[in-house]
Design a protein around this motif. Structure first.
Motif, short mmCIF file in Angstrom:
data_model
loop_
_atom_site.label_atom_id
_atom_site.label_comp_id
_atom_site.label_asym_id
_atom_site.label_seq_id
_atom_site.Cartn_x
_atom_site.Cartn_y
_atom_site.Cartn_z
N UNK A 122 0.80 -1.22 0.00
CA UNK A 122 0.00 0.00 0.00
C UNK A 122 0.84 1.28 0.00
N UNK A 123 2.18 1.13 0.12
CA UNK A 123 3.08 2.28 0.07
C UNK A 123 4.01 2.13 -1.13
N UNK A 124 3.70 2.77 -2.27
CA UNK A 124 4.51 2.59 -3.47
C UNK A 124 5.93 3.11 -3.34
N UNK A 125 6.18 4.01 -2.39
CA UNK A 125 7.53 4.58 -2.25
C UNK A 125 8.58 3.50 -1.95
N UNK A 126 8.17 2.39 -1.36
CA UNK A 126 9.12 1.33 -1.02
C UNK A 126 9.60 0.55 -2.24
N UNK A 127 8.91 0.70 -3.38
CA UNK A 127 9.26 -0.05 -4.59
C UNK A 127 10.19 0.71 -5.52
N UNK A 128 10.54 1.94 -5.18
CA UNK A 128 11.37 2.76 -6.07
C UNK A 128 12.86 2.62 -5.77
N UNK A 129 13.21 1.81 -4.80
CA UNK A 129 14.61 1.75 -4.38
C UNK A 129 15.55 1.34 -5.51
N UNK A 130 15.11 0.46 -6.39
CA UNK A 130 15.98 -0.04 -7.44
C UNK A 130 16.35 0.98 -8.50
N UNK A 131 15.41 1.85 -8.87
CA UNK A 131 15.65 2.75 -10.00
C UNK A 131 15.48 4.22 -9.65
N UNK A 132 14.91 4.54 -8.50
CA UNK A 132 14.80 5.92 -8.10
C UNK A 132 13.63 6.68 -8.71
N UNK A 133 13.68 8.00 -8.56
CA UNK A 133 12.57 8.86 -8.97
C UNK A 133 12.35 8.85 -10.48
N UNK A 134 13.39 8.58 -11.25
CA UNK A 134 13.24 8.58 -12.70
C UNK A 134 12.26 7.52 -13.17
N UNK A 135 12.14 6.43 -12.41
CA UNK A 135 11.18 5.39 -12.79
C UNK A 135 9.74 5.89 -12.65
N UNK A 136 9.49 6.76 -11.68
CA UNK A 136 8.18 7.39 -11.56
C UNK A 136 7.96 8.36 -12.73
N UNK A 137 9.00 9.12 -13.06
CA UNK A 137 8.90 10.04 -14.19
C UNK A 137 8.63 9.29 -15.49
N UNK A 138 9.28 8.13 -15.66
CA UNK A 138 9.05 7.32 -16.84
C UNK A 138 7.60 6.86 -16.95
N UNK A 139 7.06 6.38 -15.83
CA UNK A 139 5.67 5.91 -15.82
C UNK A 139 4.70 7.04 -16.11
N UNK A 140 4.96 8.19 -15.54
CA UNK A 140 4.10 9.34 -15.76
C UNK A 140 4.17 9.80 -17.21
N UNK A 141 5.36 9.79 -17.78
CA UNK A 141 5.53 10.15 -19.19
C UNK A 141 4.74 9.19 -20.08
N UNK A 142 4.83 7.91 -19.79
CA UNK A 142 4.11 6.89 -20.56
C UNK A 142 2.60 7.11 -20.46
N UNK A 143 2.12 7.33 -19.24
CA UNK A 143 0.68 7.51 -19.01
C UNK A 143 0.13 8.72 -19.73
N UNK A 144 0.92 9.79 -19.81
CA UNK A 144 0.44 11.02 -20.44
C UNK A 144 0.65 11.05 -21.95
N UNK A 145 1.74 10.44 -22.42
CA UNK A 145 2.10 10.53 -23.83
C UNK A 145 1.42 9.47 -24.68
N UNK A 146 1.30 8.27 -24.14
CA UNK A 146 0.68 7.17 -24.87
C UNK A 146 -0.39 6.54 -23.98
N UNK A 147 -1.40 7.32 -23.65
CA UNK A 147 -2.39 6.92 -22.67
C UNK A 147 -3.14 5.64 -23.06
N UNK A 148 -3.47 5.49 -24.34
CA UNK A 148 -4.21 4.30 -24.77
C UNK A 148 -3.39 3.04 -24.57
#
Length: 267
Positions: A122-148
């Motif tokens: 239930x706490x997603x922050x614990x899953x970012x240890x491997x790749x850091x904040x850029x992995x969140x940025x990547x997911x957000x970019x994907x969600x906004x740029x290629x939403x379908x």
């Protein structure tokens, strides 16, 4: 443009062509495909040899101020750890939720709702240890740029699915980490041809890394379906995904991420 030719050595292009093209020279060899080490050919000029099917190919790039600045910013992004106490990181999580589930209220940054997206708890922050904040940025970019495409992968809408599927969000973090390893951007000198090719792509588009992430995700899912894989085979699928990305990046007519054959899977 002047050219030096010496017996048994590569041809070195002294004046480089535009960034959209790659300078190559070839001499014969009987060895199988391997990656060579970079050599310095004057200030700012880096050459990397690539040996494939009996030939060596050397690509020479001269890092421009723009290219150096974009690489510096990307490397900085890669070093930022996710910190749940930072407001901008909290806002990033909220933005990811909004882009993933438009109109659905988030009850908290720590909530069982995050499991719906494919986080381990239930706490997603614990899953970012491997790749850091850029992995969140990547997911957000994907969600906004290629939403379908993003929504299709999130909801596992394509193909015949295994009973034990990969967790979407955690898979994304692993993909970011895989690309970071593949490109080896933290090295002081380029050690692979793939990295050198990517540097050229970065000079064309500052968001090349994020675009490559999106391509990698759809390639991974395609291979997942083709292999009829289950959760325990995720690492094997990730390895084959990396191999496919490297193959496409090294194609002669691929000068941008958008030129990769698998880029069309995003539409």
């Amino acid at each position: 443009m002047s050219v030096d030719r010496t017996q048994g050595s590569c041809v070195t292009i002294r004046t480089l062509p535009p960034l959209s093209s790659l300078s190559r020279c070839v001499y014969s060899s009987s060895d199988d495909a391997t990656f060579g080490s970079p050599t310095r050919m004057g200030k700012g000029l880096t050459c990397v040899c690539f040996k494939s099917r009996g030939t060596y190919e050397r690509i020479c790039i001269n890092l421009t101020p723009l290219q150096e600045e974009r690489l510096r910013r990307l490397k900085h992004r890669m070093k930022v750890n996710f910190d749940a106490s930072r407001v901008e990181h909290q806002e990033g999580l909220k933005a990811l939720w909004s882009a993933t589930y438009p109109g659905q209220e988030l009850h908290g940054l720590v909530s069982d709702q995050w499991k719906e997206m494919g986080w381990q708890g239930k706490d997603p922050s614990t899953d970012f240890r491997g790749a850091g904040f850029i992995s969140l940025e990547n997911s957000l970019f994907f969600a906004k740029t290629f939403s379908t495409s993003f929504q299709c992968l999130l909801k596992k809408q394509g193909g015949k699915r295994a009973a034990w599927e990969y967790p979407f969000a955690v898979a994304g973090v692993n993909i970011t980490f895989m690309i970071m390893q593949m490109l080896d951007l933290d090295a002081t000198k380029p050690r692979t041809f793939v990295r050198t090719v990517f540097l050229q792509m970065l000079s064309e588009n500052e968001w090349a890394f994020d675009l490559l992430y999106c391509v990698a995700f759809v390639v991974m899912d395609k291979q997942w379906l083709e292999k009829n894989a289950t959760y325990m085979q995720f690492n094997d699928v990730l390895k084959s995904t990396r191999a496919q990305l490297e193959k496409e990046l090294l194609m002669d007519d691929v000068l941008r991420i958008e030129d990769m054959p698998s880029y069309t899977l995003l539409f």
